[in-house]
Structure formats: structure tokens, C-alpha cells
Design a protein around this motif. Structure first.
Motif, PDB file in Angstrom:
ATOM      1  N   MET A  90       0.818  -1.200   0.000  1.00 29.46           N
ATOM      2  CA  MET A  90       0.000   0.000   0.000  1.00 29.46           C
ATOM      3  C   MET A  90       0.862   1.265   0.000  1.00 29.46           C
ATOM      4  O   MET A  90       0.556   2.239  -0.684  1.00 29.46           O
ATOM      5  N   HIS A  91       1.945   1.258   0.771  1.00 33.59           N
ATOM      6  CA  HIS A  91       2.804   2.444   0.831  1.00 33.59           C
ATOM      7  C   HIS A  91       3.435   2.747  -0.519  1.00 33.59           C
ATOM      8  O   HIS A  91       3.507   3.910  -0.937  1.00 33.59           O
ATOM      9  N   PHE A  92       3.880   1.704  -1.199  1.00 40.04           N
ATOM     10  CA  PHE A  92       4.551   1.895  -2.485  1.00 40.04           C
ATOM     11  C   PHE A  92       3.580   1.818  -3.665  1.00 40.04           C
ATOM     12  O   PHE A  92       4.001   1.773  -4.816  1.00 40.04           O
ATOM     13  N   GLN A  93       2.280   1.809  -3.355  1.00 40.46           N
ATOM     14  CA  GLN A  93       1.238   1.822  -4.375  1.00 40.46           C
ATOM     15  C   GLN A  93       1.469   0.727  -5.427  1.00 40.46           C
ATOM     16  O   GLN A  93       1.533   0.982  -6.625  1.00 40.46           O
ATOM     17  N   ALA A  94       1.589  -0.487  -4.929  1.00 40.97           N
ATOM     18  CA  ALA A  94       1.820  -1.631  -5.817  1.00 40.97           C
ATOM     19  C   ALA A  94       0.669  -1.762  -6.817  1.00 40.97           C
ATOM     20  O   ALA A  94      -0.484  -1.515  -6.483  1.00 40.97           O
ATOM     21  N   PRO A  95       0.993  -2.141  -8.058  1.00 37.34           N
ATOM     22  CA  PRO A  95      -0.040  -2.270  -9.101  1.00 37.34           C
ATOM     23  C   PRO A  95      -0.850  -3.548  -8.955  1.00 37.34           C
ATOM     24  O   PRO A  95      -0.941  -4.370  -9.868  1.00 37.34           O
ATOM     25  N   ILE A  96      -1.411  -3.734  -7.770  1.00 31.22           N
ATOM     26  CA  ILE A  96      -2.205  -4.932  -7.488  1.00 31.22           C
ATOM     27  C   ILE A  96      -3.490  -4.490  -6.802  1.00 31.22           C
ATOM     28  O   ILE A  96      -3.589  -3.384  -6.288  1.00 31.22           O
ATOM     29  N   ARG A  97      -4.466  -5.360  -6.802  1.00 33.33           N
ATOM     30  CA  ARG A  97      -5.725  -5.078  -6.107  1.00 33.33           C
ATOM     31  C   ARG A  97      -5.832  -6.040  -4.926  1.00 33.33           C
ATOM     32  O   ARG A  97      -6.037  -7.241  -5.103  1.00 33.33           O
ATOM     33  N   LEU A  98      -5.677  -5.501  -3.726  1.00 33.28           N
ATOM     34  CA  LEU A  98      -5.780  -6.324  -2.530  1.00 33.28           C
ATOM     35  C   LEU A  98      -7.248  -6.625  -2.225  1.00 33.28           C
ATOM     36  O   LEU A  98      -8.085  -5.728  -2.299  1.00 33.28           O
ATOM     37  N   PRO A  99      -7.565  -7.859  -1.889  1.00 32.82           N
ATOM     38  CA  PRO A  99      -8.942  -8.169  -1.480  1.00 32.82           C
ATOM     39  C   PRO A  99      -9.329  -7.303  -0.282  1.00 32.82           C
ATOM     40  O   PRO A  99      -8.517  -7.085   0.621  1.00 32.82           O
ATOM     41  N   GLU A 100     -10.551  -6.790  -0.273  1.00 31.45           N
ATOM     42  CA  GLU A 100     -10.986  -5.893   0.792  1.00 31.45           C
ATOM     43  C   GLU A 100     -11.544  -6.653   1.983  1.00 31.45           C
ATOM     44  O   GLU A 100     -12.057  -7.754   1.851  1.00 31.45           O
ATOM     45  N   HIS A 101     -11.405  -6.044   3.146  1.00 30.96           N
ATOM     46  CA  HIS A 101     -11.981  -6.563   4.387  1.00 30.96           C
ATOM     47  C   HIS A 101     -11.591  -8.013   4.655  1.00 30.96           C
ATOM     48  O   HIS A 101     -12.446  -8.862   4.914  1.00 30.96           O
ATOM     49  N   VAL A 102     -10.302  -8.295   4.608  1.00 24.30           N
ATOM     50  CA  VAL A 102      -9.820  -9.632   4.940  1.00 24.30           C
ATOM     51  C   VAL A 102      -9.456  -9.650   6.431  1.00 24.30           C
ATOM     52  O   VAL A 102      -8.602  -8.889   6.879  1.00 24.30           O
ATOM     53  N   SER A 103     -10.142 -10.492   7.178  1.00 22.70           N
ATOM     54  CA  SER A 103      -9.876 -10.639   8.608  1.00 22.70           C
ATOM     55  C   SER A 103      -9.600 -12.101   8.924  1.00 22.70           C
ATOM     56  O   SER A 103     -10.114 -13.003   8.259  1.00 22.70           O
ATOM     57  N   LYS A 151      -1.682   0.677 -11.830  1.00 25.26           N
ATOM     58  CA  LYS A 151      -2.426  -0.390 -11.163  1.00 25.26           C
ATOM     59  C   LYS A 151      -3.465  -1.008 -12.099  1.00 25.26           C
ATOM     60  O   LYS A 151      -3.780  -2.183 -12.009  1.00 25.26           O
ATOM     61  N   ALA A 152      -3.997  -0.169 -12.978  1.00 29.86           N
ATOM     62  CA  ALA A 152      -5.039  -0.640 -13.888  1.00 29.86           C
ATOM     63  C   ALA A 152      -4.455  -1.552 -14.961  1.00 29.86           C
ATOM     64  O   ALA A 152      -3.276  -1.484 -15.286  1.00 29.86           O
ATOM     65  N   ARG A 153      -5.294  -2.400 -15.508  1.00 34.15           N
ATOM     66  CA  ARG A 153      -4.924  -3.195 -16.673  1.00 34.15           C
ATOM     67  C   ARG A 153      -5.357  -2.426 -17.918  1.00 34.15           C
ATOM     68  O   ARG A 153      -6.339  -1.672 -17.884  1.00 34.15           O
ATOM     69  N   PRO A 154      -4.662  -2.605 -19.028  1.00 28.97           N
ATOM     70  CA  PRO A 154      -5.092  -1.949 -20.268  1.00 28.97           C
ATOM     71  C   PRO A 154      -6.542  -2.256 -20.601  1.00 28.97           C
ATOM     72  O   PRO A 154      -7.288  -1.384 -21.061  1.00 28.97           O
ATOM     73  N   GLU A 155      -6.965  -3.502 -20.337  1.00 28.15           N
ATOM     74  CA  GLU A 155      -8.344  -3.886 -20.626  1.00 28.15           C
ATOM     75  C   GLU A 155      -9.344  -3.062 -19.806  1.00 28.15           C
ATOM     76  O   GLU A 155     -10.449  -2.777 -20.264  1.00 28.15           O
ATOM     77  N   ASP A 156      -8.946  -2.670 -18.583  1.00 23.07           N
ATOM     78  CA  ASP A 156      -9.840  -1.877 -17.739  1.00 23.07           C
ATOM     79  C   ASP A 156     -10.117  -0.520 -18.369  1.00 23.07           C
ATOM     80  O   ASP A 156     -11.244  -0.023 -18.353  1.00 23.07           O
TER      81      ASP A 156
END
Length: 281
Positions: A139-152, A252-257
Motif C-alpha cells: 500500500m505504501h509503495f502503491q503496488a499495481p495490485i488489487r488487494l482483497p478488501e476486508h480480509v480478517s 495499477k489498472a490493466r489496459p483492458e480496464d
């Protein structure tokens, strides 16, 4: 009462007074969202360290000795750490971890991160601590990935008090929502942002990069009037390459997006350009 499948290990009885040991609840280990998070992090590390020929398969087994964390931090931060390259002994591994984590903590703590990891927790292969650390770096380095939300996940805490082992179950939130200013903006003013759809075929993005970097992009490198979905994806992917060649982080986005008129993805790409070139002449 402990969750089913949780065992008290012999080493727990050797805990010093007021010391504690944390274990991941077995049912949480099988949680699909948690498994998805682990896969995203593994794929991200392997992508970042591809040039180092490092392949991570298991976060617990591959991150505990500090070698992977060292290489990942150096790649993300652009800083070289003064540590031994190969450390076989436990003392050497912990010394390396100490150096790596001190550098990480100095970087993250001023930005409000809660330090949920330590040398001992990482070296003892505490998966929750390892994931906390990797999520914070991503998150700090703004990785080009989408982390699953609300993982506990649930963790079992074993603590020795007055010579007696006490256990409790605690819920740990590894990721929250990724909602940010873009989400708020899109929720409240979607009609005003349709203009960004003009970037969907990649042509404007390519020409914009040429203007920002002051060079001419040869027309044979892209489709000036793309007609098919594939041609548009080619254009946007080429624009992303130009951005990375210009020193920007991988979008972070894919070209297809972008081609699929995903407003949020397009905005993130444009915002990345804005933040990097807003002070340019």
C-alpha cells in the motif's frame, strides 16, 4: 475454549512469565479471501523480484529469514541495505531481519502505520505478521495490485501469567476497504467525469506522453484510429510502457480496464500522470 484444530504446542509451556505466542486459527487459514490475499502477495513479490531470479511459493517458508524481504524492500525503495547476502545461522538471519525491519519501520511509522510485526514474529514464521508487513509495503509503495478488501482472520493468543497458560481468540483485520478520494468523487459526480472515456482507445494517452516527455511517437508504433478491442488494448499497453520508460510506476489498472471504460481505472492512470508532471514546465 480454542477453535477446532488448534493445538497447544510443547514450546508454549516454556514461555516466560507474561510472554505470549500468537497462532493463526486453522479455519482462518482456509478462508477463501485470505487465500486470495496470499496469492496476490506472492504473485506481486515474484513480479517485483523477477530480475533477481527469486521465486516465492510460500510466504511463511520463504520470508522468515529476511532474504526475500531485504530484496523486496531494496527494489521498492531504491535503497541498498548493509546486510550480508547469505545468512545460514539463526543469529545471522535475525540480524538481517533487524536491519530490514528497522529500515521498513523508519519509512512507514511517520505515515501512521501501526507496526504489527517484529523480528521474532517474522522469524518464527508468524504468517499474520508477515502478511501485515507485506500489505503495508504494497500500500505504501502503491503496488499495481488489487488487494482483497476486508480480509480478517482469527488468531489464538497463548500467554503465560502466574505460571498458567491463558488463551484467547482475537480477530485481526489485514485489509480494509480501498475506498479513497476517487471512490467518493465517482459516487457523487459520475456525470462530470465521462470526459475521461475519451482516453479509452489509448491514442490520447500515447500522444500525451509524447507531449509530456517532449518527443514524437512514430505512428507505426500504435493504431491512430483503432477499430478492434485488441488494437485499443495494444495502444493502452503501449502507453503504459511509455509511462514506465518515463520513470513512472507501473499503473495499477490493466489496459483492458481502460478500454472497457472503467472510469476509476482511467482516473488512476491520469492522476498518476498529474502527480508526476504537475510541476513540469
Amino acid at each position: 475454549m480454542l477453535p477446532a484444530g488448534t493445538e497447544i504446542h510443547p514450546e508454549d509451556t516454556l514461555l516466560e512469565e507474561n510472554a505470549e505466542r500468537i497462532m493463526l486459527d486453522p479455519t482462518s487459514r482456509e478462508n477463501l479471501k485470505f487465500k486470495d490475499l496470499l496469492k496476490v502477495l506472492v504473485d506481486w513479490i515474484n513480479s517485483e523480484l523477477e530480475e533477481e531470479r527469486i521465486i516465492v511459493k510460500d510466504l511463511e517458508e520463504d520470508c522468515y529469514d529476511g532474504q526475500v524481504l531485504q530484496k523486496l524492500f531494496e527494489k521498492l525503495s531504491g535503497r541498498k541495505l548493509n546486510v550480508a547476502e547469505v545468512t545460514q545461522s539463526e543469529i545471522g538471519q535475525k540480524q538481517k531481519l533487524q536491519t530490514v525491519l528497522e529500515a521498513v519501520n523508519r519509512l512507514l511509522r511517520p505515515h501512521g502505520w501501526t507496526i504489527e510485526w517484529s523480528v521474532d514474529s517474522i522469524h518464527s514464521k508468524n504468517l499474520v505478521a508477515i502478511v501485515y508487513l507485506l500489505v503495508a509495503l504494497a500500500m505504501h509503495f502503491q503496488a499495481p495490485i488489487r488487494l482483497p478488501e476486508h480480509v480478517s482472520v482469527q488468531v489464538v493468543v497463548v500467554k503465560k501469567k502466574e505460571g498458567i497458560l491463558q488463551t484467547s481468540v482475537v480477530t485481526k483485520e489485514l485489509t480494509s476497504t480501498t475506498e479513497d478520494a476517487f471512490d467518493t468523487l465517482l459516487d457523487h459526480a459520475p456525470d462530470k467525469l465521462n470526459v475521461v472515456k475519451s482516453f479509452a482507445d489509448g491514442v490520447y494517452l500515447i500522444l500525451l506522453m509524447g507531449l509530456l516527455k517532449d518527443y514524437f511517437v512514430p505512428l507505426y508504433n500504435f493504431f491512430l484510429t483503432p477499430e478492434s478491442f485488441e488494437q485499443k488494448v495494444h495502444n493502452v499497453a503501449f502507453a503504459f510502457e511509455l509511462m514506465q520508460d518515463g520513470g513512472l510506476k507501473k499503473p495499477k489498472a490493466r489496459p483492458e480496464d481502460v478500454v472497457n471504460l472503467n472510469l476509476k481505472s482511467t482516473l488512476r492512470v491520469l492522476y498518476n500522470l498529474f502527480t508526476n508532471y504537475k510541476n513540469s514546465d
